[in-house]
Write an enzyme that holds these catalytic residues in place. Structure first.
Site, mmCIF file in Angstrom:
data_model
loop_
_atom_site.group_PDB
_atom_site.id
_atom_site.type_symbol
_atom_site.label_atom_id
_atom_site.label_comp_id
_atom_site.label_asym_id
_atom_site.label_seq_id
_atom_site.Cartn_x
_atom_site.Cartn_y
_atom_site.Cartn_z
ATOM 1 C CG LEU A 662 -1.816 1.210 1.401
ATOM 2 C CD1 LEU A 662 -2.917 1.188 0.344
ATOM 3 C CD2 LEU A 662 -2.406 1.257 2.806
ATOM 4 C CG HIS A 663 2.352 2.771 -3.320
ATOM 5 N ND1 HIS A 663 2.065 1.452 -3.633
ATOM 6 C CD2 HIS A 663 2.287 3.437 -4.504
ATOM 7 C CE1 HIS A 663 1.852 1.325 -4.924
ATOM 8 N NE2 HIS A 663 1.962 2.524 -5.486
ATOM 9 C CG MET A 664 -1.187 8.915 -0.247
ATOM 10 S SD MET A 664 -1.639 9.775 1.281
ATOM 11 C CE MET A 664 -0.054 10.512 1.729
#
Length: 766
Positions: A662-664
């Protein structure tokens, strides 16, 4: 420094929560003048350090005359190797103390921790401990150990403490008459210590040897006579009727598989049984160096297929430890039969959908929605004679409860005229397809196992078939005008993604080299494997075209596409190995620059929680993490705005990212970058494929999860439109030229919802 005079280097081997630190601290308190504890979690001024630091400190302490305890998990041969080399170099004894405590108890302890040195505690512990439990390679003499001790109960741990405490108090290392308490002998001691070379002590012997150190605790974690050799045990008790299965678990990786095409597809049982035994026998002979085991499973003991396969395998002389035939529920082999199966095969339908009854429905129900989601990410349909490997997410009930890490979907031929795609009694074609189906399934299993020679498998990629043969399946699908998603069609439809991904992978791998960590869970290796339909580690195997990975070299080539998709995960879980790349590291997240920025300012905030790959995995329990990631993003945005007040930013997530973990994204809205090259790049940040951070948080707060979007892949192929005025542009060069001069305001919806972040004339932020 002087050389160590046979001081002891003690490697503790065990899961988080097994009691390694407790043992070390107790021994340190009792013999502070003799023992030093080396713990990677605190070695760098109270913070987590590296393995190299542990090695340096261990050598220094040994040369100063101390005995040294290495307080790491030390689960694999590779993780222990350098410590053994150190001991050999400075002539120190090296002991292994295995804390073989059930996984269930380790998880309970880890969840109850508060403020633990390593940070593994609370709700994050179960998935991590379960994964690590699959990696154990038990210490062996051939590695170079002087002594190996295995502790299965609290009594055993207390005896080990007494042994090392007495040894250092009385300095027994050089007294040949006291080998009964020193442990200074060669050979493995199970559940205790050795009274001499090749002589194993009983519990009574131990009590006599340590009569002055009677034990206070009598808790037994399991019946020691029914321990599973070669693995960290995951249950507290075992049934008598399966003790023979347990005793043969050592060193095997197991695939459980059902009969394919013999139920609803009505394939002839006699022919099917012949194919199963023949293909399985040839496979086990070809891959005998990998320690593989196949388990044929049918629900009922008196089933016709079970009887036929058992008789034929026995007649062929197949070894029972390599090929087993059992009755039971394939989704409950660990809980009901005490049989560890990391891989199970699913006799699926061509649409790869749940339901329909039988094995397919049972496996989808047991695995939860995660299996369906992961399957849909890979392909839409499966052709007869093919197999698809899907790694289960850590949140899957089948993963947590039964230890299953991979599902191998496989589709056989249909001989039932009441079902679509019937071969109309053509057993020449049907037998070929069924043989291909079993062969592909077995080879997918072998490829996964070999790829995790050092560590457990997470994902693998295998070749697709190069040509789509016109069989009955494809002819019927075309005549019925159904949407035909063969493997080739999938590859063509995703070609622009694959090309871009491979180009970026090649560049990315030049700059990223994965370091080893004590808690490294996954390593992606496959020799000679080609790229699959998409670059997310999926495995489609068709019609026996898998080439066997090399077993002779012991070294596999890292596949660029796989390593690329894993790069962010490696950084997030082990940021200490990428200090030159990280901008900020917290307990929950890591901030880095995007390797291929699509704007002047483009950063990534990586979640450090293992098992979260996209926003589809998020639930209400992850809200604190999302708020933390958003807060980190705002810190950097505000810093950028102080430097340049003309910038405008958005922060958000891709609906279906091409890289794991998960990465923003933190992106300036100028899109001024040479790395912005195609329609996919543009639409992934300007369509609803990009989900703003605030919007994701609000949706999870209201709905408990991010709601799915129909036909999300079509969002990436939409026409090119300016993100401000929404005018259509014919190509990327024209689009870039237009947005450089476009002065239209941003869409009102983004402004009203607060998704855009820009400077304010008064305070420099908004």
């Amino acid at each position: 420094m002087t050389e160590s005079l046979n001081n002891v280097l003690l490697l503790l081997v065990g899961l988080p929560g097994s009691g390694k630190s407790t043992f070390c601290n107790k021994l340190m308190q009792s013999s502070p003048q003799k023992w030093k504890r080396i713990c990677q979690d605190i070695i760098s001024n109270g913070k987590r350090g590296t393995k190299d630091q542990c090695l340096k400190e261990a050598e220094k302490a040994l040369c100063q005359g101390f005995n040294v305890m290495i307080d790491r998990c030390n689960l694999t041969i590779k993780q222990r190797q350098e410590f053994l080399q150190l001991a050999t170099r400075i002539s120190a004894q090296v002991h292994a103390l295995i804390l073989d405590i059930p996984v269930k108890i380790c998880i309970q302890r880890a969840m109850q921790r508060i403020g633990h040195e390593g940070g593994l505690e609370g709700k994050h512990a179960p998935a991590a401990v379960q994964r690590m439990a699959q990696t154990l390679e038990r210490p062996a003499e051939v590695e170079g150990f002087t002594s190996i001790f295995t502790c299965c109960t609290a009594d055993d741990i207390e005896r080990a403490f007494c042994m090392y405490h007495l040894d250092t108090q009385g300095d027994h290392r050089n007294n040949d008459n006291d080998k009964n308490v020193s442990g200074n002998v060669t050979g493995e001691r199970v559940c205790g210590t050795s009274l001499g070379s090749n002589k194993y002590c009983t519990h009574d012997d131990i009590r006599k040897a340590f009569s002055t150190h009677q034990l206070d605790t009598q808790q037994d974690y399991r019946n020691n006579d029914k321990r599973v050799p070669g693995k960290l045990n995951s249950e507290t008790e075992y049934g008598d009727n399966f003790s023979s299965i347990n005793s043969s678990d050592a060193g095997f990786r197991t695939l459980a598989f059902p009969s394919i095409s013999t139920s609803d597809f009505q394939f002839d049982h006699e022919k099917a049984a012949d194919i199963i035994v023949d293909v399985a026998s040839n496979f086990l002979q070809e891959f005998k160096g990998l320690g593989l085991r196949l388990v044929f499973v049918d629900l009922k003991e008196n089933s016709d297929m079970l009887t036929r396969v058992r008789q034929k395998s026995t007649a062929l002389g197949m070894r029972s430890e390599e090929f087993m035939v059992i009755a039971g529920d394939i989704t409950k082999l660990r809980s009901s039969s005490k049989l560890e199966c990391s891989f199970i095969a699913n006799a699926t339908n061509w649409r790869l959908r749940p339901g329909g009854g039988g094995v397919n429905a049972a496996i989808f129900n047991a695995a939860g929605e995660g299996l369906e989601i992961e399957t849909k990410k890979r392909v839409k349909t499966l052709a007869p004679g093919s197999a698809l490997t899907v790694p289960l997410p850590a949140s899957s009930p089948l993963y947590m409860n039964e230890g299953v890490t991979h599902i191998i979907h496989v589709l056989g031929p249909n001989m039932n005229p009441q079902r679509p795609n019937c071969l109309q009694g053509n057993y020449v074609e049907g037998s070929k397809l069924l043989r291909d189906a079993y062969s592909c399934m077995f080879r997918a299993f072998a490829s996964c196992v070999e790829s995790q020679s050092d560590q457990p498998v997470n994902q693998i990629t295998n070749p697709c078939k190069s040509k789509d043969k016109q069989n009955a399946f494809t002819i019927l699908m075309q005549s019925a005008k159904r949407k035909s998603w063969t493997v080739d069609n999938s590859m063509k439809a995703k070609h622009h993604r694959q090309t871009t991904g491979q180009q970026e992978a090649e560049s990315s791998m030049k700059s990223i080299s994965a370091g080893e960590s004590d808690d490294t869970f996954h390593k992606l290796e496959l020799d000679g494997a080609k790229s699959t339909a998409e670059s997310q580690g999926r495995s489609i195997i068709s019609k026996g075209e898998i080439q066997r990975p090399s077993l002779s070299t012991g070294v596999s080539k890292v596949k660029q596409g796989d390593a690329w998709t894993e790069a962010l995960r490696n950084i997030a879980l082990h940021p200490e190995h990428y200090q030159n790349m990280t901008l900020k590291v917290t307990d929950q997240a890591v901030v880095i620059n995007d390797k291929f920025p699509k704007a002047r300012k483009h950063l990534l905030v990586l979640s450090r929680m293992d098992g979260l790959d996209s926003i589809k995995d998020l639930r209400s329990s992850h809200l604190a993490l999302l708020y933390h990631m958003q807060s980190l993003g705002m810190e950097f945005v505000q810093a950028f705005l102080k430097e340049d007040i003309s910038l405008v930013f958005r922060m958000g997530y891709h609906l279906d990212p091409s890289m794991r973990q998960l990465h923003m994204h933190i992106m300036s809205q100028d899109f001024d970058s040479p790395s912005l090259k195609n329609k996919k790049h543009w639409n992934s940040f300007t369509s609803t494929f990009f989900r703003d951070s605030k919007g994701v948080i609000e949706e999870i707060e209201k709905m408990g999860r991010v709601q799915p979007v129909d036909d999300e892949s079509s969002l990436l192929t939409m026409e090119l439109r300016c993100h401000r005025c929404r005018s259509v542009q014919p190509n990327i060069p024209r689009l870039k030229k237009h947005i450089h001069t476009c002065q239209q305001p941003f869409p009102a919806g983004l402004l009203q919802k607060g998704f855009l972040i820009m400077a304010d004339n008064e305070n420099g932020k908004k």
